[in-house]
Design an enzyme around this catalytic site. Structure first.
Site, PDB file in Angstrom:
ATOM      1  N   CYS A 107      -0.846   7.727   2.306  1.00 44.08           N
ATOM      2  CA  CYS A 107      -1.836   8.781   2.564  1.00 44.08           C
ATOM      3  C   CYS A 107      -2.442   8.693   3.966  1.00 44.08           C
ATOM      4  O   CYS A 107      -2.445   9.666   4.717  1.00 44.08           O
ATOM      5  CB  CYS A 107      -2.921   8.734   1.507  1.00 44.08           C
TER       6      CYS A 107
HETATM    7  N1  NDP Z   1      -2.700   5.528  -4.775  1.00 42.69           N
HETATM    8  C1  NDP Z   1      -2.480   6.125  -3.621  1.00 42.69           C
HETATM    9  O1  NDP Z   1      -3.300   6.892  -3.126  1.00 42.69           O
HETATM   10  C2  NDP Z   1      -1.217   5.897  -2.886  1.00 42.69           C
HETATM   11  C3  NDP Z   1      -0.337   4.906  -3.243  1.00 42.69           C
HETATM   12  N2  NDP Z   1       0.800   4.711  -2.515  1.00 42.69           N
HETATM   13  C4  NDP Z   1       1.706   3.639  -2.869  1.00 42.69           C
HETATM   14  O2  NDP Z   1       2.381   4.001  -4.071  1.00 42.69           O
HETATM   15  C5  NDP Z   1       2.612   2.869  -4.871  1.00 42.69           C
HETATM   16  C6  NDP Z   1       2.031   3.117  -6.253  1.00 42.69           C
HETATM   17  O3  NDP Z   1       0.637   3.300  -6.118  1.00 42.69           O
HETATM   18  P1  NDP Z   1      -0.305   3.662  -7.339  1.00 42.69           P
HETATM   19  O4  NDP Z   1       0.329   4.697  -8.170  1.00 42.69           O
HETATM   20  O5  NDP Z   1      -1.643   3.901  -6.772  1.00 42.69           O
HETATM   21  O6  NDP Z   1      -0.296   2.266  -8.113  1.00 42.69           O
HETATM   22  P2  NDP Z   1      -0.888   1.923  -9.531  1.00 42.69           P
HETATM   23  O7  NDP Z   1      -1.506   0.589  -9.446  1.00 42.69           O
HETATM   24  O8  NDP Z   1      -1.742   3.042 -10.005  1.00 42.69           O
HETATM   25  O9  NDP Z   1       0.417   1.876 -10.447  1.00 42.69           O
HETATM   26  C7  NDP Z   1       1.378   0.895 -10.303  1.00 42.69           C
HETATM   27  C8  NDP Z   1       2.481   1.102 -11.323  1.00 42.69           C
HETATM   28  O10 NDP Z   1       3.435   0.065 -11.172  1.00 42.69           O
HETATM   29  C9  NDP Z   1       3.648  -0.624 -12.416  1.00 42.69           C
HETATM   30  N3  NDP Z   1       3.748  -2.040 -12.076  1.00 42.69           N
HETATM   31  C10 NDP Z   1       2.781  -2.834 -11.549  1.00 42.69           C
HETATM   32  N4  NDP Z   1       3.270  -4.060 -11.261  1.00 42.69           N
HETATM   33  C11 NDP Z   1       4.575  -4.027 -11.601  1.00 42.69           C
HETATM   34  C12 NDP Z   1       5.637  -4.979 -11.555  1.00 42.69           C
HETATM   35  N5  NDP Z   1       5.435  -6.205 -11.076  1.00 42.69           N
HETATM   36  N6  NDP Z   1       6.851  -4.607 -12.014  1.00 42.69           N
HETATM   37  C13 NDP Z   1       7.057  -3.372 -12.527  1.00 42.69           C
HETATM   38  N7  NDP Z   1       6.096  -2.438 -12.600  1.00 42.69           N
HETATM   39  C14 NDP Z   1       4.883  -2.760 -12.142  1.00 42.69           C
HETATM   40  C15 NDP Z   1       2.475  -0.272 -13.286  1.00 42.69           C
HETATM   41  O11 NDP Z   1       2.877  -0.062 -14.630  1.00 42.69           O
HETATM   42  P3  NDP Z   1       2.983  -1.181 -15.744  1.00 42.69           P
HETATM   43  O12 NDP Z   1       2.060  -2.295 -15.311  1.00 42.69           O
HETATM   44  O13 NDP Z   1       2.543  -0.485 -16.979  1.00 42.69           O
HETATM   45  O14 NDP Z   1       4.425  -1.551 -15.742  1.00 42.69           O
HETATM   46  C16 NDP Z   1       2.042   1.095 -12.749  1.00 42.69           C
HETATM   47  O15 NDP Z   1       2.752   2.115 -13.395  1.00 42.69           O
HETATM   48  C17 NDP Z   1       1.974   1.684  -4.134  1.00 42.69           C
HETATM   49  O16 NDP Z   1       2.963   0.978  -3.438  1.00 42.69           O
HETATM   50  C18 NDP Z   1       1.009   2.330  -3.176  1.00 42.69           C
HETATM   51  O17 NDP Z   1       0.843   1.564  -2.007  1.00 42.69           O
HETATM   52  C19 NDP Z   1       1.145   5.514  -1.492  1.00 42.69           C
HETATM   53  C20 NDP Z   1       0.321   6.529  -1.113  1.00 42.69           C
HETATM   54  C21 NDP Z   1      -0.959   6.775  -1.757  1.00 42.69           C
HETATM   55  C1  X2W Z   2      -8.252   2.527  -0.791  1.00 42.84           C
HETATM   56  C2  X2W Z   2      -6.983   1.764  -0.552  1.00 42.84           C
HETATM   57  O1  X2W Z   2      -6.866   0.587  -0.848  1.00 42.84           O
HETATM   58  N1  X2W Z   2      -6.003   2.415  -0.006  1.00 42.84           N
HETATM   59  C3  X2W Z   2      -4.722   1.848   0.272  1.00 42.84           C
HETATM   60  C4  X2W Z   2      -3.883   2.949   0.825  1.00 42.84           C
HETATM   61  C5  X2W Z   2      -3.094   3.688  -0.158  1.00 42.84           C
HETATM   62  C6  X2W Z   2      -1.886   4.190   0.536  1.00 42.84           C
HETATM   63  O2  X2W Z   2      -1.866   4.933   1.486  1.00 42.84           O
HETATM   64  O3  X2W Z   2      -0.808   3.619   0.149  1.00 42.84           O
HETATM   65  P1  X2W Z   2       0.214   2.813   1.028  1.00 42.84           P
HETATM   66  O4  X2W Z   2      -0.310   1.417   1.148  1.00 42.84           O
HETATM   67  O5  X2W Z   2       1.457   2.910   0.231  1.00 42.84           O
HETATM   68  O6  X2W Z   2       0.365   3.501   2.336  1.00 42.84           O
HETATM   69  C7  X2W Z   2      -4.748   0.770   1.324  1.00 42.84           C
HETATM   70  O7  X2W Z   2      -5.592   0.777   2.211  1.00 42.84           O
HETATM   71  O8  X2W Z   2      -3.832  -0.072   1.324  1.00 42.84           O
END
Ligand code: NDP
Ligand code: X2W
Length: 313
Positions: free
Chosen positions: A133
């Site tokens: 993001c």
């Molecule tokens: N949140 C955001 O705003 C953004 C996130 N991202 C990136 O996207 C990715 C996902 O983020 P987000 O959806 O917020 O993460 P969450 O913490 O909300 O979800 C993580 C997911 O991964 C699963 N998980 C966790 N650990 C493991 C593991 N060791 N093995 C297999 N499954 C696992 C969990 O399910 P379960 O434990 O049930 O298996 C859950 O479904 C991250 O890498 C993040 O940096 C990128 C842009 C924005």
């Molecule tokens: C609030 C917060 O912790 N935000 C995350 C950013 C989420 C995101 O952009 O995800 P990626 O790490 O996949 O780019 C961080 O700063 O790492």
């Protein structure tokens, strides 16, 4: 019909991915992996999911053995490698889109920010790393003017706490966040390196997290090598983004609410300092949509030769 598997499906970005995929007529979500919700209907989390789809606890070999056309990895940072290795071994032709930061520095993966780095190079790509993001907002702000800059671009970002994922931490602890704004990783944040690398221009990034759930704003402070007028500055952005359906330009300063729950980004609120040697602008977007799930589906569609914005806008 492109069959798609989703790993990390019960997370914040996973939930949005399920919703977008369910709105596409040319993609079908064929499995959704979660250990915590294994056995539960996916519709318990995302009501848009089709009947009969159930969360499954799947390891890397299980995922690879299912033979989906594409797999989206929405796992925490550092967890993608075993899934990538299993797919490389058993089904190397699978299109992989990784939402984590794990492959954003790997030149053999296509870095998928279509509005900036082109759609052609995503066509037929099988390994795509999806910018997050802040990195999306920061690069959208800086890219159109990067050749005019003198010195690093300074970026101040504020994210909703969904940006910190679902694993409990201080950054998603509502008690710690109440009436608060939490700065973190004030030097050397991974996104600082990511943006600097892909922009080929140095940035300095100061992230913060606050008590609202979704959305980010990012304020860019830019210094120029030669004086710039407001009109010239705005025309750079109009030229760069005029044809982009997911980017709206705004004379007023975008706020968190302007970027929440929309598929794209709002950029604007340009202001030029006296003498024209510095300027600020702001980008607001939804961290879970253009900052994650929307971008992942855009990238997947482009890789597979499908309509880029189906199910998105
Ligand atoms: N949140 C955001 O705003 C953004 C996130 N991202 C990136 O996207 C990715 C996902 O983020 P987000 O959806 O917020 O993460 P969450 O913490 O909300 O979800 C993580 C997911 O991964 C699963 N998980 C966790 N650990 C493991 C593991 N060791 N093995 C297999 N499954 C696992 C969990 O399910 P379960 O434990 O049930 O298996 C859950 O479904 C991250 O890498 C993040 O940096 C990128 C842009 C924005
Ligand atoms: C609030 C917060 O912790 N935000 C995350 C950013 C989420 C995101 O952009 O995800 P990626 O790490 O996949 O780019 C961080 O700063 O790492």
């Amino acid at each position: 019909m492109l069959t798609v598997g989703l790993v990390g499906a019960r997370g914040h970005t996973g939930k949005e991915l399920i919703a977008i995929l369910s709105r596409r007529s040319d993609m079908e979500l064929v499995f959704a992996s979660s250990r915590a919700m294994a056995g539960e209907p996916v519709s318990n989390l995302a009501p848009e999911a089709r009947d009969g789809l159930t969360f499954e606890a799947m390891g890397p070999q299980d995922v690879a053995a299912r033979g989906a056309d594409a797999v989206i990895l929405a796992l925490p940072n550092g967890e993608a490698a075993p899934y990538v290795a299993a797919i490389e071994a058993a089904a190397p032709g699978t299109i992989l889109v990784d939402l984590s930061a794990d492959y954003r520095f790997d030149g053999s993966w296509a870095y998928g920010l279509p509005e900036l780095y082109g759609r052609e190079r995503l066509k037929g790509a099988a390994r795509i790393s999806n910018p997050g993001c802040y990195a999306t907002a920061g690069q959208l702000c800086v890219h159109p003017v990067r050749d005019l800059l003198s010195g690093p671009a300074h970026l101040f970002g504020v994210s909703g706490y969904s940006g910190a994922g679902t694993t409990p931490s201080r950054k998603n602890d509502l008690e710690a966040l109440r009436d608060n704004l939490m700065p973190y990783s004030l030097t050397g944040h991974m996104h600082e390196r990511e943006m600097s690398r892909h922009l080929a221009h140095e940035v300095r990034f100061s992230p913060h997290v606050a008590a609202f759930f979704r959305g980010i704003t990012l304020t860019a402070q830019l210094n120029f090598a030669a004086p710039v007028t407001l009109e010239a500055l705005k025309s750079r952005y109009a030229e760069a983004y005029g044809g982009e359906k997911l980017i709206r330009l705004s004379d007023t300063i975008p706020e968190i609410r302007d970027g929440q729950d929309i598929p794209g980004a709002v950029i604007g609120g340009w202001s030029v300092g006296e003498g024209g040697r510095n300027a600020t602008l702001v980008c607001a977007l939804d961290n879970l949509l253009k900052g994650a799930a929307v971008q992942a589906v855009q990238n997947l569609a482009l890789a597979a030769g499908l309509e880029e914005l189906g199910g998105i806008s």
